[in-house]
Design a protein around this motif. Sequence first.
Motif, PDB file in Angstrom:
ATOM      1  N   ALA A  16       0.838  -1.200   0.000  1.00 53.56           N
ATOM      2  CA  ALA A  16       0.000   0.000   0.000  1.00 53.56           C
ATOM      3  C   ALA A  16       0.877   1.256   0.000  1.00 53.56           C
ATOM      4  O   ALA A  16       2.006   1.227   0.500  1.00 53.56           O
ATOM      5  N   PRO A  17       0.390   2.349  -0.562  1.00 51.52           N
ATOM      6  CA  PRO A  17       1.157   3.601  -0.547  1.00 51.52           C
ATOM      7  C   PRO A  17       1.430   4.078   0.881  1.00 51.52           C
ATOM      8  O   PRO A  17       0.696   3.748   1.813  1.00 51.52           O
ATOM      9  N   ARG A  18       2.484   4.838   1.026  1.00 50.31           N
ATOM     10  CA  ARG A  18       2.840   5.380   2.349  1.00 50.31           C
ATOM     11  C   ARG A  18       1.825   6.430   2.803  1.00 50.31           C
ATOM     12  O   ARG A  18       1.184   7.074   1.999  1.00 50.31           O
ATOM     13  N   ASN A  19       1.768   6.589   4.110  1.00 52.06           N
ATOM     14  CA  ASN A  19       0.924   7.611   4.712  1.00 52.06           C
ATOM     15  C   ASN A  19       1.790   8.840   4.973  1.00 52.06           C
ATOM     16  O   ASN A  19       2.552   8.884   5.940  1.00 52.06           O
ATOM     17  N   PHE A  20       1.689   9.826   4.100  1.00 51.87           N
ATOM     18  CA  PHE A  20       2.519  11.017   4.230  1.00 51.87           C
ATOM     19  C   PHE A  20       1.983  12.007   5.256  1.00 51.87           C
ATOM     20  O   PHE A  20       2.597  13.046   5.483  1.00 51.87           O
TER      21      PHE A  20
END
Length: 71
Positions: A16-20
């Motif tokens: 999953a994409p990172r949580n920025f």
Amino acid sequence: VRGNGNGRLARGLNPAPRNFTCKDTIRSLPDGQLFWIIKNGSKGTDMPAHKFFLGDKEIWQIIYYLKRFSR
């Protein structure tokens, strides 16, 4: 849109994409590493290389934009 990695386009991406929006995530990623990943992609993930579509200046603009989410 919100930088948390849960957007519509994130579905089905592995990993999953990172949580920025997470300050710890942003602190753990040096700017140079973010630049390299955006430019060259990330092997073993669904993150493609953008070096054929984005110039260095545009990549830096993306990095500054991503960093705003963790403020």
